[in-house]
Design a protein around this motif. Structure first.
Motif, PDB file in Angstrom:
ATOM      1  N   PRO A  46      17.186-158.117  66.948  1.00 32.09           N
ATOM      2  CA  PRO A  46      15.984-157.772  66.170  1.00 32.09           C
ATOM      3  C   PRO A  46      14.690-158.287  66.785  1.00 32.09           C
ATOM      4  CG  PRO A  46      17.358-159.373  64.984  1.00 32.09           C
ATOM      5  CD  PRO A  46      18.156-158.890  66.157  1.00 32.09           C
ATOM      6  N   ARG A  66      14.955-155.413  60.967  1.00 29.50           N
ATOM      7  CA  ARG A  66      16.063-156.342  60.729  1.00 29.50           C
ATOM      8  C   ARG A  66      17.404-155.634  60.911  1.00 29.50           C
ATOM      9  NH1 ARG A  66      14.135-159.487  55.321  1.00 29.50           N
ATOM     10  NH2 ARG A  66      15.219-157.764  54.321  1.00 29.50           N
ATOM     11  N   PRO A  93      21.550-155.937  59.589  1.00 28.09           N
ATOM     12  CA  PRO A  93      22.089-154.648  59.992  1.00 28.09           C
ATOM     13  C   PRO A  93      21.278-153.485  59.435  1.00 28.09           C
ATOM     14  CG  PRO A  93      23.288-155.466  58.099  1.00 28.09           C
ATOM     15  CD  PRO A  93      22.297-156.526  58.456  1.00 28.09           C
ATOM     16  N   GLU A 102      19.777-153.542  54.306  1.00 30.27           N
ATOM     17  CA  GLU A 102      20.341-154.536  53.379  1.00 30.27           C
ATOM     18  C   GLU A 102      21.873-154.511  53.401  1.00 30.27           C
ATOM     19  OE1 GLU A 102      18.837-157.070  51.718  1.00 30.27           O
ATOM     20  OE2 GLU A 102      17.075-156.395  52.787  1.00 30.27           O
TER      21      GLU A 102
HETATM   22  N1  LIG Z   1      18.697-159.326  53.312  1.00 31.44           N
HETATM   23  C1  LIG Z   1      18.980-158.763  54.604  1.00 31.44           C
HETATM   24  C2  LIG Z   1      18.769-159.846  55.654  1.00 31.44           C
HETATM   25  C3  LIG Z   1      18.867-159.287  57.077  1.00 31.44           C
HETATM   26  C4  LIG Z   1      18.278-160.277  58.074  1.00 31.44           C
HETATM   27  O1  LIG Z   1      17.432-161.148  57.751  1.00 31.44           O
HETATM   28  N2  LIG Z   1      18.698-160.155  59.342  1.00 31.44           N
HETATM   29  C5  LIG Z   1      18.168-161.014  60.351  1.00 31.44           C
HETATM   30  C6  LIG Z   1      19.244-161.403  61.362  1.00 31.44           C
HETATM   31  S1  LIG Z   1      20.351-162.576  60.661  1.00 31.44           S
HETATM   32  C7  LIG Z   1      17.075-160.276  61.114  1.00 31.44           C
HETATM   33  O2  LIG Z   1      17.262-159.140  61.491  1.00 31.44           O
HETATM   34  N3  LIG Z   1      15.936-160.953  61.338  1.00 31.44           N
HETATM   35  C8  LIG Z   1      14.819-160.416  62.043  1.00 31.44           C
HETATM   36  C9  LIG Z   1      13.516-160.685  61.339  1.00 31.44           C
HETATM   37  O3  LIG Z   1      13.535-161.277  60.239  1.00 31.44           O
HETATM   38  O4  LIG Z   1      12.482-160.291  61.876  1.00 31.44           O
HETATM   39  C10 LIG Z   1      20.413-158.214  54.621  1.00 31.44           C
HETATM   40  O5  LIG Z   1      21.211-158.657  53.792  1.00 31.44           O
HETATM   41  O6  LIG Z   1      20.700-157.302  55.427  1.00 31.44           O
END
Ligand SMILES: N[C@@H](CCC(=O)N[C@@H](CS)C(=O)NCC(=O)O)C(=O)O
Length: 196
Positions: A35, A50, A52, A64
């Motif tokens: 990401p 983000r 997945p 989500e």
């Molecule tokens: N609430 C989301 C959280 C997803 C998330 O935070 N993924 C992180 C990786 S663990 C991400 O892509 N972060 C990049 C960012 O926040 O810019 C879900 O359940 O899919």
């Protein structure tokens, strides 16, 4: 369908394991995208940037992990139970992942803006949630259980990013739950890279 993932994300890992466990590997193609690279494929599908992100057969992107879980389960010929009890416990275990990820994000900040307050707050929340999950561990114990899988991923993520939590010490039932999931091929195949 296409599932955009990174190999260190516990949220993406849950979806990857479900694809395997629900026998959807012929239906869902995995695409890796870190990401923080802000790559075109991820940003075109998900403005949140983000992982997945699941792209449906009709091209519609879905974000989500909790929602993607629903879609994957609904796509399976032999679906897992996903009733209110399951979802309640799944949400609690997802919250444990959220706290562990939030702590990690704080830990890797520049030292000038690092907040001891937020790290301690996340750690207190993690400790409380582990105790509550230990007291309800029997409810997480099903073999084809989204709540059990989510709990096991949260615990494995603590090993990966917060090993000093020593969570096994006071949580024998969660330790046993983690050991059971850890024996599965889908769980082993999706371990985050050691240098991730
Ligand atoms: N609430 C989301 C959280 C997803 C998330 O935070 N993924 C992180 C990786 S663990 C991400 O892509 N972060 C990049 C960012 O926040 O810019 C879900 O359940 O899919």
């Amino acid at each position: 369908m296409k599932l955009i993932v990174s190999y260190t994300s516990p949220y993406a890992r849950k979806c990857r394991i479900l694809v395997e466990e629900l026998a959807l590997t012929d239906t869902v193609e995995e695409i890796e995208a870190h990401p923080f690279d802000d790559g075109d494929v991820l940003l075109a599908a998900n403005p949140l940037g983000r992982v997945p992100c699941l792209i449906g057969a009709d091209g519609a992107p879905m974000t989500e992990s909790l929602f993607i879980t629903e879609v994957l389960i609904a796509s399976a010929d032999d679906p897992w139970t996903h009733d209110w009890t399951t979802r309640r416990l799944e949400a609690l275990a997802t919250g444990l992942i959220d706290l562990a990820v939030a702590r990690r994000v704080e830990m890797v900040r520049d030292k000038q803006i690092y907040s001891d307050y937020w790290i301690k707050r996340r750690e207190a929340g993690i400790a409380r949630t582990l105790d509550v999950m230990e007291s309800q561990a029997d409810a997480f114990s099903g073999e084809r259980s989204v709540e059990g899988l989510t709990a096991a991923i949260a615990l494995d993520y603590l090993d990966f990013r917060y090993s000093e939590s020593n969570w096994r010490a006071d949580h024998p039932k969660l330790t046993a739950l983690h050991e059971r999931w850890n024996e599965r091929e889908s769980f082993q195949k999706t371990k985050p890279p050691a240098d991730g």
